[in-house]
Scaffold this motif. Sequence first.
Motif, PDB file in Angstrom:
ATOM      1  N   ALA A 199       0.827  -1.212   0.000  1.00  0.00           N
ATOM      2  CA  ALA A 199       0.000   0.000   0.000  1.00  0.00           C
ATOM      3  C   ALA A 199       0.857   1.256   0.000  1.00  0.00           C
ATOM      4  N   HIS A 200       2.074   1.161   0.557  1.00  0.00           N
ATOM      5  CA  HIS A 200       2.994   2.295   0.584  1.00  0.00           C
ATOM      6  C   HIS A 200       3.987   2.264  -0.581  1.00  0.00           C
ATOM      7  N   CYS A 201       3.693   1.383  -1.555  1.00  0.00           N
ATOM      8  CA  CYS A 201       4.502   1.301  -2.783  1.00  0.00           C
ATOM      9  C   CYS A 201       5.979   1.021  -2.504  1.00  0.00           C
ATOM     10  N   LEU A 202       6.236   0.141  -1.549  1.00  0.00           N
ATOM     11  CA  LEU A 202       7.620  -0.183  -1.205  1.00  0.00           C
ATOM     12  C   LEU A 202       8.182  -1.313  -2.057  1.00  0.00           C
ATOM     13  N   LEU A 203       7.303  -1.980  -2.821  1.00  0.00           N
ATOM     14  CA  LEU A 203       7.741  -3.102  -3.647  1.00  0.00           C
ATOM     15  C   LEU A 203       7.258  -2.926  -5.076  1.00  0.00           C
ATOM     16  N   SER A 204       8.050  -3.447  -6.014  1.00  0.00           N
ATOM     17  CA  SER A 204       7.595  -3.503  -7.398  1.00  0.00           C
ATOM     18  C   SER A 204       6.556  -4.609  -7.503  1.00  0.00           C
ATOM     19  N   LEU A 205       5.794  -4.636  -8.595  1.00  0.00           N
ATOM     20  CA  LEU A 205       4.771  -5.670  -8.771  1.00  0.00           C
ATOM     21  C   LEU A 205       5.399  -7.054  -8.767  1.00  0.00           C
ATOM     22  N   HIS A 206       6.558  -7.178  -9.442  1.00  0.00           N
ATOM     23  CA  HIS A 206       7.255  -8.465  -9.499  1.00  0.00           C
ATOM     24  C   HIS A 206       7.713  -8.897  -8.098  1.00  0.00           C
ATOM     25  N   ALA A 207       8.273  -7.954  -7.347  1.00  0.00           N
ATOM     26  CA  ALA A 207       8.744  -8.271  -5.993  1.00  0.00           C
ATOM     27  C   ALA A 207       7.575  -8.643  -5.088  1.00  0.00           C
ATOM     28  N   TYR A 208       6.466  -7.939  -5.236  1.00  0.00           N
ATOM     29  CA  TYR A 208       5.276  -8.235  -4.434  1.00  0.00           C
ATOM     30  C   TYR A 208       4.791  -9.659  -4.681  1.00  0.00           C
ATOM     31  N   GLN A 209       4.710 -10.042  -5.960  1.00  0.00           N
ATOM     32  CA  GLN A 209       4.250 -11.389  -6.296  1.00  0.00           C
ATOM     33  C   GLN A 209       5.215 -12.446  -5.777  1.00  0.00           C
ATOM     34  N   GLN A 210       6.497 -12.141  -5.834  1.00  0.00           N
ATOM     35  CA  GLN A 210       7.510 -13.089  -5.368  1.00  0.00           C
ATOM     36  C   GLN A 210       7.404 -13.300  -3.854  1.00  0.00           C
ATOM     37  N   VAL A 211       7.274 -12.198  -3.120  1.00  0.00           N
ATOM     38  CA  VAL A 211       7.156 -12.299  -1.665  1.00  0.00           C
ATOM     39  C   VAL A 211       5.845 -12.987  -1.285  1.00  0.00           C
ATOM     40  N   LYS A 212       4.774 -12.640  -1.975  1.00  0.00           N
ATOM     41  CA  LYS A 212       3.457 -13.204  -1.674  1.00  0.00           C
ATOM     42  C   LYS A 212       3.422 -14.711  -1.853  1.00  0.00           C
ATOM     43  N   SER A 213       4.227 -15.228  -2.782  1.00  0.00           N
ATOM     44  CA  SER A 213       4.228 -16.662  -3.084  1.00  0.00           C
ATOM     45  C   SER A 213       4.900 -17.495  -1.987  1.00  0.00           C
ATOM     46  N   CYS A 214       5.646 -16.863  -1.089  1.00  0.00           N
ATOM     47  CA  CYS A 214       6.299 -17.597   0.002  1.00  0.00           C
ATOM     48  C   CYS A 214       5.243 -18.119   0.971  1.00  0.00           C
ATOM     49  N   ARG A 215       5.342 -19.374   1.336  1.00  0.00           N
ATOM     50  CA  ARG A 215       4.345 -19.982   2.218  1.00  0.00           C
ATOM     51  C   ARG A 215       4.744 -19.923   3.695  1.00  0.00           C
ATOM     52  N   VAL A 216       6.039 -19.893   3.952  1.00  0.00           N
ATOM     53  CA  VAL A 216       6.523 -19.839   5.331  1.00  0.00           C
ATOM     54  C   VAL A 216       6.611 -18.373   5.766  1.00  0.00           C
ATOM     55  N   PRO A 217       5.918 -17.982   6.834  1.00  0.00           N
ATOM     56  CA  PRO A 217       5.888 -16.574   7.266  1.00  0.00           C
ATOM     57  C   PRO A 217       7.263 -15.947   7.447  1.00  0.00           C
ATOM     58  N   SER A 218       8.177 -16.661   8.079  1.00  0.00           N
ATOM     59  CA  SER A 218       9.508 -16.086   8.320  1.00  0.00           C
ATOM     60  C   SER A 218      10.247 -15.831   7.012  1.00  0.00           C
ATOM     61  N   GLU A 219      10.071 -16.720   6.041  1.00  0.00           N
ATOM     62  CA  GLU A 219      10.704 -16.532   4.727  1.00  0.00           C
ATOM     63  C   GLU A 219      10.056 -15.360   3.992  1.00  0.00           C
ATOM     64  N   LYS A 220       8.764 -15.210   4.170  1.00  0.00           N
ATOM     65  CA  LYS A 220       8.043 -14.108   3.519  1.00  0.00           C
ATOM     66  C   LYS A 220       8.557 -12.764   4.034  1.00  0.00           C
ATOM     67  N   VAL A 221       8.726 -12.654   5.339  1.00  0.00           N
ATOM     68  CA  VAL A 221       9.228 -11.412   5.934  1.00  0.00           C
ATOM     69  C   VAL A 221      10.684 -11.180   5.528  1.00  0.00           C
ATOM     70  N   THR A 222      11.471 -12.247   5.508  1.00  0.00           N
ATOM     71  CA  THR A 222      12.877 -12.126   5.099  1.00  0.00           C
ATOM     72  C   THR A 222      12.988 -11.593   3.683  1.00  0.00           C
ATOM     73  N   ASP A 223      12.209 -12.167   2.767  1.00  0.00           N
ATOM     74  CA  ASP A 223      12.227 -11.706   1.371  1.00  0.00           C
ATOM     75  C   ASP A 223      11.761 -10.260   1.263  1.00  0.00           C
ATOM     76  N   LEU A 224      10.743  -9.912   2.035  1.00  0.00           N
ATOM     77  CA  LEU A 224      10.237  -8.539   2.018  1.00  0.00           C
ATOM     78  C   LEU A 224      11.331  -7.558   2.429  1.00  0.00           C
ATOM     79  N   LEU A 225      12.015  -7.859   3.525  1.00  0.00           N
ATOM     80  CA  LEU A 225      13.085  -6.976   3.997  1.00  0.00           C
ATOM     81  C   LEU A 225      14.235  -6.917   3.001  1.00  0.00           C
ATOM     82  N   ASP A 226      14.592  -8.059   2.413  1.00  0.00           N
ATOM     83  CA  ASP A 226      15.692  -8.089   1.441  1.00  0.00           C
ATOM     84  C   ASP A 226      15.378  -7.229   0.216  1.00  0.00           C
TER      85      ASP A 226
END
Length: 223
Positions: free
Chosen positions: A36-63
Amino acid sequence: MAEEPAAEIQLLRSHKPQLIEILSADADFVLQHADAHCLLSLHAYQQVKSCRVPSEKVTDLLDHIIQKGPGAAGRLLELLKDQALQETFPMLCFMKDLNVSTLSSGKKETLSKRKGAPELQDIIPAKNICSNVSGLVTEKQLMSVARNIGRSWREIGRQALDIPSVKLEQIEEDHSVHVERVFAMLRSWCTCQREKATAADLHSLLTQGDWMPENIDFLLKTD
C-alpha cells in the motif's frame, strides 16, 4: 574502499533478525501495508506473496526493500512506527526510539550502532522494551513461560489462549524445537490481544485449567 551503506540500510539490517521474528506473526499484514505504501515492485510483491513460510516471507520482504536503497528502507522504518503496525505487533514499540534521518531532511544523523556506540539492549533494557503500555508482557517473560509449558501446549493454545488449531499446526510446522513452538504460540496470543496482552492476563488464563504450568508467578511481579 567500499562506501559505507546509508544509515537507513544499516539500521534495517542491524534489526533484521528481530524484525523477522516479530513480523512473522502476521507476515501477510505487513506485506499488504508495504504494498500500500509502494515499497515493492509488482514483481517483488508477487515473489514475496508466493512464500508460504511466514519467516521466509518477511525475510524476502526486507531483502527486497534493502536492495531498493535508503529511500525504501527509510519509508519502511517509518511504516513500522505507524499506529496500525504498532497495535498489531506490540513488540515493535522499540522502533519509536530508533533515530535515523529521513531522506527529505537532506542530511543523515549518526547511526547509534556504529563502532563504539551502545547496542539497543544497552539503551533500552530488555525488561523495559515495550513498557510503553503498563503491564504489557515482554518477550523475555514469554520465553520464561514457554520453558515451563510441556506437551499440553496445544491444549493450552486452544482452550486457554483461544488460538485456532490451524494456527497451532502452522506454528508446529514452522518450528522444530518445542520451546520455540510454545514461544511462537504465546507471541501469537500477544499479537491478537495487542494492548490487552498483559502479564497479569496471561497468568490468569494459564492458571484456570488442569494444564496450569509451574513457576509462572513471576508474571505478577511489577518490578
